[in-house]
Design a protein around this motif. Structure first.
Motif, PDB file in Angstrom:
ATOM      1  N   THR A  75      -3.163   2.442  10.425  1.00 32.30           N
ATOM      2  CA  THR A  75      -3.541   1.089  10.850  1.00 32.30           C
ATOM      3  C   THR A  75      -4.716   0.537  10.061  1.00 32.30           C
ATOM      4  O   THR A  75      -5.050  -0.638  10.196  1.00 32.30           O
ATOM      5  CB  THR A  75      -3.902   1.087  12.347  1.00 32.30           C
ATOM      6  N   THR A  76      -5.357   1.360   9.224  1.00 28.01           N
ATOM      7  CA  THR A  76      -6.487   0.885   8.441  1.00 28.01           C
ATOM      8  C   THR A  76      -6.148   1.001   6.951  1.00 28.01           C
ATOM      9  O   THR A  76      -5.309   1.823   6.545  1.00 28.01           O
ATOM     10  CB  THR A  76      -7.759   1.690   8.730  1.00 28.01           C
ATOM     11  N   THR A  77      -6.807   0.178   6.143  1.00 25.52           N
ATOM     12  CA  THR A  77      -6.574   0.203   4.702  1.00 25.52           C
ATOM     13  C   THR A  77      -6.953   1.545   4.092  1.00 25.52           C
ATOM     14  O   THR A  77      -6.250   2.082   3.237  1.00 25.52           O
ATOM     15  CB  THR A  77      -7.369  -0.921   4.024  1.00 25.52           C
ATOM     16  N   ALA A  78      -8.077   2.107   4.551  1.00 27.72           N
ATOM     17  CA  ALA A  78      -8.525   3.392   4.013  1.00 27.72           C
ATOM     18  C   ALA A  78      -7.504   4.485   4.283  1.00 27.72           C
ATOM     19  O   ALA A  78      -7.197   5.304   3.400  1.00 27.72           O
ATOM     20  CB  ALA A  78      -9.877   3.755   4.606  1.00 27.72           C
ATOM     21  N   ALA A 112      -4.285   4.028   4.839  1.00 28.65           N
ATOM     22  CA  ALA A 112      -3.046   3.740   4.097  1.00 28.65           C
ATOM     23  C   ALA A 112      -3.146   4.241   2.668  1.00 28.65           C
ATOM     24  O   ALA A 112      -2.181   4.800   2.123  1.00 28.65           O
ATOM     25  CB  ALA A 112      -2.758   2.252   4.132  1.00 28.65           C
ATOM     26  N   TRP A 113      -4.321   4.070   2.041  1.00 23.44           N
ATOM     27  CA  TRP A 113      -4.482   4.499   0.652  1.00 23.44           C
ATOM     28  C   TRP A 113      -4.838   5.981   0.539  1.00 23.44           C
ATOM     29  O   TRP A 113      -4.906   6.515  -0.573  1.00 23.44           O
ATOM     30  CB  TRP A 113      -5.528   3.645  -0.045  1.00 23.44           C
ATOM     31  N   ALA A 114      -5.016   6.648   1.675  1.00 25.01           N
ATOM     32  CA  ALA A 114      -5.225   8.093   1.651  1.00 25.01           C
ATOM     33  C   ALA A 114      -3.913   8.856   1.513  1.00 25.01           C
ATOM     34  O   ALA A 114      -3.908  10.051   1.206  1.00 25.01           O
ATOM     35  CB  ALA A 114      -5.947   8.535   2.923  1.00 25.01           C
ATOM     36  N   ILE A 115      -2.802   8.157   1.704  1.00 28.32           N
ATOM     37  CA  ILE A 115      -1.492   8.786   1.535  1.00 28.32           C
ATOM     38  C   ILE A 115      -1.280   9.094   0.055  1.00 28.32           C
ATOM     39  O   ILE A 115      -1.518   8.236  -0.806  1.00 28.32           O
ATOM     40  CB  ILE A 115      -0.382   7.844   2.055  1.00 28.32           C
ATOM     41  N   PRO A 116      -0.838  10.276  -0.299  1.00 31.82           N
ATOM     42  CA  PRO A 116      -0.638  10.620  -1.728  1.00 31.82           C
ATOM     43  C   PRO A 116       0.397   9.703  -2.390  1.00 31.82           C
ATOM     44  O   PRO A 116       1.435   9.388  -1.807  1.00 31.82           O
ATOM     45  CB  PRO A 116      -0.143  12.072  -1.669  1.00 31.82           C
ATOM     46  N   TYR A 117       0.085   9.296  -3.617  1.00 33.48           N
ATOM     47  CA  TYR A 117       1.010   8.465  -4.379  1.00 33.48           C
ATOM     48  C   TYR A 117       0.814   8.765  -5.856  1.00 33.48           C
ATOM     49  O   TYR A 117      -0.191   9.346  -6.272  1.00 33.48           O
ATOM     50  CB  TYR A 117       0.784   6.979  -4.084  1.00 33.48           C
ATOM     51  N   ALA A 118       1.794   8.336  -6.658  1.00 35.05           N
ATOM     52  CA  ALA A 118       1.752   8.567  -8.103  1.00 35.05           C
ATOM     53  C   ALA A 118       1.615   7.241  -8.835  1.00 35.05           C
ATOM     54  O   ALA A 118       2.176   6.219  -8.421  1.00 35.05           O
ATOM     55  CB  ALA A 118       3.028   9.278  -8.551  1.00 35.05           C
ATOM     56  N   SER A 168       0.876  -1.174   0.000  1.00 33.73           N
ATOM     57  CA  SER A 168       0.000   0.000   0.000  1.00 33.73           C
ATOM     58  C   SER A 168       0.910   1.221   0.000  1.00 33.73           C
ATOM     59  O   SER A 168       2.128   1.087   0.195  1.00 33.73           O
ATOM     60  CB  SER A 168      -0.903   0.006   1.242  1.00 33.73           C
ATOM     61  N   PRO A 169       0.375   2.409  -0.230  1.00 33.18           N
ATOM     62  CA  PRO A 169       1.249   3.590  -0.183  1.00 33.18           C
ATOM     63  C   PRO A 169       2.001   3.734   1.133  1.00 33.18           C
ATOM     64  O   PRO A 169       3.084   4.327   1.170  1.00 33.18           O
ATOM     65  CB  PRO A 169       0.258   4.751  -0.389  1.00 33.18           C
TER      66      PRO A 169
END
Length: 490
Positions: free
Chosen positions: A316-319, A321-327, A240-241
């Protein structure tokens, strides 16, 4: 009266029996006595002076004219190997293991090629890859890794011949793009094995190099082509990000697009058979082939990365983790290759042959991506550089070359042939940087000999590899690896 009648009947019966016997035992009064019946003894079939030439497996004709058939082949490759392991390698019992001798099944396959009529073709291949006593087993088996490998589908495709220029099909198929070796015939290689550079996404978004989708292929004159559109398999990378290394790309687990592939080559000399998708490694002098090819792969948003540092503490949650900015990054691969295979000394009894295959690749797989792998890896644990692992592909470029020479027939007699070969892999990947900032290039060298007992159908290969240990990218050491392979195809 009754008594007299019984006596008369009994006398008549005896006379009849006597007459019948007289017809058998009395010799003929004229002519010659008949010759005695000939004695027939079972005839032994003479042993063949030499083995019959191999004809591509067992063919079962379903129709009298042979237009409907099933062809069956089975093949195995057994490895016996000595390896000096990479730094820090441990065994399955967590003990330091600087080196070892191990055994493994590199490949074990069953191939079925079936034809309903000249327009309909069905190909089914099942088997395993890379089983040793510590790897290649069914995941989650309570008996431990290496045991009970999954005997799975490699190919399951159906095809329709539209016309002499075009065939279309679909299923789990091997009509890949990129290069000739991306769809290689594993049991006819020049060297011990393929370099790995030809399959940058193997078992990440495909299944053992196969795609699930549709394809079109054919030949127009000397131009041979194949194109495919596949669904990307859900990748096997758990990330994940939040777990990504900073500025290091990885396969994007949320990308579910289409994988586009193509490969095109021009056949300058003999035209190769193209009924099945597997490209022959070398012909041992049976054909004169010179091909130039080029190919590609494209997967939109197939990679992703995170440029900034991960937050502390980690989500600690999937939501979260994927809220972190990524490209997101498109995955693309381009390749060009050359294949030359020719018999030599055809007018003499030497019957030598020369083969060479060379390929160049350009990978765009996101910032600093590098993938490591080791064939039949003898090291335990999760370290990417355990055992015999080396950098296989990465964002950047790679070049490979394999060449072999079939020695004269008279050297060891008519039955056993020798084919010495060399192989070289070079990689330049942007994710392999020394502390000073320069790229540490990858150099892998192999040399060996194929002992051909019955062509590729029965051969022993002896291979020596000088393998770079990249545990310290600033100080790469080379480890020896010696492999003996026994290959049999029926």
């Amino acid at each position: 009266m009754i008594k007299s009648l019984r006596l008369l009947l009994t006398s008549g019966a005896l006379l009849a029996v006597a007459g019948a016997h007289a017809q058998v035992v009395v010799p003929p009064t004229t002519g010659k006595a008949p010759d005695p019946a000939p004695t027939s003894l079972p005839q032994t079939t003479p042993a063949p002076a030499k083995s019959a030439p191999y004809a591509g497996g067992m063919k079962i004709n379903i129709s009298p004219d042979g237009s409907k058939y099933v062809r069956i082949m089975t093949a195995h490759q057994l490895w016996v190997r000595y390896s000096e392991n990479n730094t820090g390698t441990v065994s399955a019992t967590e003990e330091a293991t600087p080196d070892q001798v191990d055994f493994g099944l590199r490949r074990s396959r069953v191939l079925l090629v079936s034809q309903l009529n000249p327009r309909f073709l069905v190909i089914t291949q099942l088997g395993i890859n890379g089983q040793s006593t510590i790897s290649g087993g069914a995941p989650g088996e309570p008996t431990g890794p290496g045991k009970k490998p999954q005997f799975h589908l490699h190919d399951a495709l159906v095809e329709y011949k539209v016309n002499k220029y075009l065939s279309a099909g679909g299923g789990l198929h091997y009509y890949n793009g990129i290069s000739r070796q991306t769809s290689f015939a594993a049991f006819s290689l020049i060297a011990l094995d393929v370099p790995g550079t030809q399959s940058p996404v193997i078992d990440a978004i495909d299944q053992t190099g196969r795609g699930l989708g549709v394809y079109a292929r054919g030949r127009v004159g000397s131009f041979d082509y194949r194109l495919s559109v596949n669904d990307a398999f859900r990748n096997n990378v758990t990330s994940s990000p939040a777990t990504l290394a900073t500025d290091v790309a990885q396969f994007n687990p949320r990308s579910r697009g289409k994988v586009l592939q193509g490969y095109f080559d021009w056949e300058f000399l003999d035209k190769e058979l193209n009924l099945v998708p597997f490209a022959v490694g070398n012909y041992l002098g049976a054909r004169r082939v010179f091909n130039l090819g080029a190919g590609f792969m494209y997967y939109a948003e197939g990679m992703y990365s995170r440029a900034q540092q991960a937050p502390t503490p980690l989500p600690t949650t999937t939501a979260d983790a994927w809220a972190i900015p990524y490209a997101k990054h498109d995955l693309s691969v381009l390749s060009a290759d050359l294949f030359f295979d020719t018999p030599l000394d055809t007018a003499s009894r030497n019957q030598t042959a020369f083969s060479v295959y060379a390929a160049a690749y350009k990978y765009n797989m996101g910032p600093n991506y590098v993938r490591y792998g080791g064939t039949l890896n003898p090291g335990a644990g999760s370290s990417a550089l355990r055992g015999n692992a080396v950098p296989i592909v990465g964002t950047g470029t790679a070049q490979t070359i394999q060449s072999g020479f079939l020695l004269p027939r008279r050297l060891l007699g008519p039955k056993v042939r020798l084919q010495p070969y060399v192989s070289y892999i070079h990689g330049r990947y942007e994710g392999l940087r020394r502390e000073a900032g320069g790229i540490q290039e990858v150099h892998i060298m192999d040399g060996g000999v194929n002992v051909l007992l019955d062509g590729h159908q029965a051969k022993v290969t002896l291979n020596y590899r000088a393998r770079p240990d990249f545990n310290d990218v600033n100080d790469v050491n080379y480890r020896p690896e010696v492999t003996m392979q026994l290959q049999v195809i029926l």
